[in-house]
Design a protein around this motif. Structure first.
Motif, PDB file in Angstrom:
ATOM      1  N   ILE A  79       0.841  -1.192   0.000  1.00  0.00           N
ATOM      2  CA  ILE A  79       0.000   0.000   0.000  1.00  0.00           C
ATOM      3  C   ILE A  79       0.874   1.240   0.000  1.00  0.00           C
ATOM      4  CG2 ILE A  79      -1.671   1.340   1.336  1.00  0.00           C
ATOM      5  CD1 ILE A  79      -2.789  -1.314   2.378  1.00  0.00           C
ATOM      6  N   ARG A  80       0.646   2.110  -0.997  1.00  0.00           N
ATOM      7  CA  ARG A  80       1.260   3.440  -1.006  1.00  0.00           C
ATOM      8  C   ARG A  80       0.393   4.351  -0.154  1.00  0.00           C
ATOM      9  NH1 ARG A  80       0.592   5.127  -6.722  1.00  0.00           N
ATOM     10  NH2 ARG A  80       1.890   6.919  -6.207  1.00  0.00           N
ATOM     11  N   LEU A 138       1.562  11.069  -3.753  1.00  0.00           N
ATOM     12  CA  LEU A 138       0.284  10.398  -3.967  1.00  0.00           C
ATOM     13  C   LEU A 138      -0.818  11.414  -3.697  1.00  0.00           C
ATOM     14  CD1 LEU A 138      -1.398   7.795  -4.416  1.00  0.00           C
ATOM     15  CD2 LEU A 138      -1.234   7.405  -1.950  1.00  0.00           C
ATOM     16  N   ARG A 161      -4.605  11.253  -5.239  1.00  0.00           N
ATOM     17  CA  ARG A 161      -5.993  10.787  -5.324  1.00  0.00           C
ATOM     18  C   ARG A 161      -6.922  11.977  -5.501  1.00  0.00           C
ATOM     19  NH1 ARG A 161      -7.003   5.853  -5.299  1.00  0.00           N
ATOM     20  NH2 ARG A 161      -9.208   6.106  -4.785  1.00  0.00           N
ATOM     21  N   GLU A 172      -3.243   3.826  -1.815  1.00  0.00           N
ATOM     22  CA  GLU A 172      -3.526   3.056  -3.018  1.00  0.00           C
ATOM     23  C   GLU A 172      -2.920   1.669  -2.870  1.00  0.00           C
ATOM     24  OE1 GLU A 172      -2.404   4.937  -6.672  1.00  0.00           O
ATOM     25  OE2 GLU A 172      -4.153   6.277  -6.639  1.00  0.00           O
ATOM     26  N   LEU A 173      -3.640   0.679  -3.387  1.00  0.00           N
ATOM     27  CA  LEU A 173      -3.223  -0.719  -3.299  1.00  0.00           C
ATOM     28  C   LEU A 173      -2.407  -1.079  -4.534  1.00  0.00           C
ATOM     29  CD1 LEU A 173      -3.521  -3.458  -1.817  1.00  0.00           C
ATOM     30  CD2 LEU A 173      -5.622  -3.815  -3.134  1.00  0.00           C
ATOM     31  N   ALA A 174      -1.228  -1.651  -4.315  1.00  0.00           N
ATOM     32  CA  ALA A 174      -0.324  -2.009  -5.412  1.00  0.00           C
ATOM     33  C   ALA A 174       0.001  -3.491  -5.341  1.00  0.00           C
ATOM     34  CB  ALA A 174       0.964  -1.181  -5.330  1.00  0.00           C
ATOM     35  N   TYR A 234      -0.449  -0.799 -12.345  1.00  0.00           N
ATOM     36  CA  TYR A 234      -1.508   0.136 -11.971  1.00  0.00           C
ATOM     37  C   TYR A 234      -2.057  -0.250 -10.598  1.00  0.00           C
ATOM     38  CZ  TYR A 234      -3.902  -3.816 -14.191  1.00  0.00           C
ATOM     39  OH  TYR A 234      -4.297  -5.073 -14.561  1.00  0.00           O
ATOM     40  N   SER A 235      -2.780   0.670  -9.982  1.00  0.00           N
ATOM     41  CA  SER A 235      -3.295   0.402  -8.638  1.00  0.00           C
ATOM     42  C   SER A 235      -4.483  -0.551  -8.717  1.00  0.00           C
ATOM     43  CB  SER A 235      -3.711   1.701  -7.944  1.00  0.00           C
ATOM     44  OG  SER A 235      -4.880   2.227  -8.523  1.00  0.00           O
ATOM     45  N   GLY A 257      -7.976   1.746  -3.653  1.00  0.00           N
ATOM     46  CA  GLY A 257      -7.498   2.911  -2.919  1.00  0.00           C
ATOM     47  C   GLY A 257      -8.575   3.461  -2.012  1.00  0.00           C
TER      48      GLY A 257
END
Length: 420
Positions: A164-165, A285, A287, A298-300, A306-307, A310
């Protein structure tokens, strides 16, 4: 907006079942809201560009003259719209039912939403969202619960190794103030900063100048982006966060992010990589949703660029409906992206059998055979034997069936054989 054939629908439902089960295991309860919300709620200035993509519903009873008179005023023509996300409906739901809900409410919403997108790969006009939200908790515990539940769900789907970013909108605003961007220009500046990974520092600086941003602020920001940096690895924590920001970042915001990391590390002691915490601080980041007030994430996953989801904290939204602010934070899994990554093996263990019968088998015998197999826990389909038996079985296999048996009139016992 798409149709789904049986095999696709079954696969989607299997993935949704895993998501629901994991969310519930983490203490979240599922709710349901109507597909429509009032026009004023959907266009309250909190949905960002999504408000422009909302499908609006014409008021009932308008005659041609009334439509012509209101042609230039969408609010006069429409009073309802299809929801473009699940967060605005949740805020309205909580304001309506607060007295019936716990002080800290853990909500699941899994439902379709609609946006007037230009259809293309990965973008649809109707798509599924899988949201978890925590309302009533302003502490770092809420973000940590969301992060752990989301990562656990990814693991359960066979997509372990995700991360997670994370950032905070308050740090973004402080950073832009530190560089000298005026408050009224910051929303536009953030739109440009959000392109940093696509156009690079030079492109961001050039676009900011084209937008007419303060030259000294742009110079200071560009110098920060180009500052010399050492390459040593720093795990998520205060050191990583402060190293990525100008000096003097607000202590309370940094402490909030550090608290999230400590809680996630405690919940996932097996670790994810050298730092042991599957979080990475990303000071740029952004959003785009206008309602975010604090933490954003954001979920990576390493398999894609790509994410996969989020969310963030939106402490001010519920107050628009309730009259007093209530802390709230949510995380949404990008279901349409994730379902394409999940291997077919995510399935239940139910045996699925096709009974291929001769035309002269009495219906009563077929009903009895089928009932016995269903009672034993199998899923059963009846198919009349055709000349092209191979094609019939291939179609059944594509639909998720794992075995077959042939049935003749008067046959007492069935012998099942594996498909494929």
């Amino acid at each position: 907006m798409r149709d789904f054939l049986p095999a696709d629908k079954a696969r989607r439902e299997r993935v949704l079942a895993v998501i629901r089960e994991r969310y519930r295991a983490h203490g979240f309860d599922e709710i349901e809201t109507p597909v429509m919300e009032e026009y004023g709620r959907l266009h309250a200035g909190v949905g960002g560009d999504n408000e422009k993509l909302a499908y609006n519903i014409l008021r009932r009873g308008l005659d041609a003259e009334a439509i012509r008179a209101a042609a230039d005023d969408p609010a006069a023509l429409t009073d309802l719209g299809l929801r473009y996300d699940l967060t605005v409906p949740l805020a309205r739901f909580y304001a309506s039912h607060r007295g019936e809900l716990p002080t800290v409410f853990h909500a699941i919403q899994i439902a379709p939403v609609w946006r007037a997108e230009r259809p293309q790969k990965g973008r649809y006009r109707q798509f599924m969202q899988c949201d978890i939200d925590i309302i009533g908790d302003a502490s770092a515990r809420a973000e940590a619960e969301l992060a752990v539940a989301t990562l656990d769900t990814l693991d359960a789907l066979g997509l372990d190794g995700g991360g997670i970013r994370i950032n905070d909108r308050r740090l973004l605003d402080w950073m832009l103030e530190h560089f000298g961007f005026a408050a009224d220009t910051r929303p536009g500046v953030l739109i440009t900063i959000d392109k940093l990974d696509k156009i690079g520092p030079e492109g961001v600086a050039a676009e900011l100048r084209e937008r007419g941003a303060d030259a000294a602020a742009v110079d200071a920001f560009e110098a920060f982006l180009r500052r010399p940096q050492t390459l040593e690895y720093r795990p998520f924590g205060e050191g990583q966060i402060r190293k990525a920001l100008p000096e003097g970042a607000p202590d309370d915001v940094v402490a909030h992010l550090v608290g999230i990391g400590e809680a996630v590390a405690a919940a996932r002691p097996e670790g994810d990589g050298p730092g042991g915490v599957p979080l990475v601080f990303d000071p740029f980041l952004v959003r785009g949703m206008g309602y975010y007030t604090g933490t954003i994430f954001e979920l990576a996953h390493p398999s894609v660029g790509y994410s996969l989801g989020g969310g963030g904290r939106y402490d001010g939204m519920i107050g628009r409906f309730l009259g007093q602010d209530v802390p709230a934070v949510g995380f949404s899994i990008g279901f349409e992206r994730i379902v394409d990554l999940v291997e077919q093996g995510v399935d239940d263990a139910v045996e699925a059998i096709v009974l291929v019968h001769d035309k002269d088998v009495p219906v009563s015998e077929l009903a009895a055979h089928k009932a016995r197999l269903i009672a034993a826990g199998a899923r059963v389909r009846l198919e009349t034997r055709t000349k092209n038996l191979k094609g019939l079985l291939e179609r059944a296999s594509a639909d998720g069936y794992t075995a077959f048996a042939t049935v003749s009139a008067g046959q007492a016992e069935l012998e099942t054989k594996p498909l494929g």
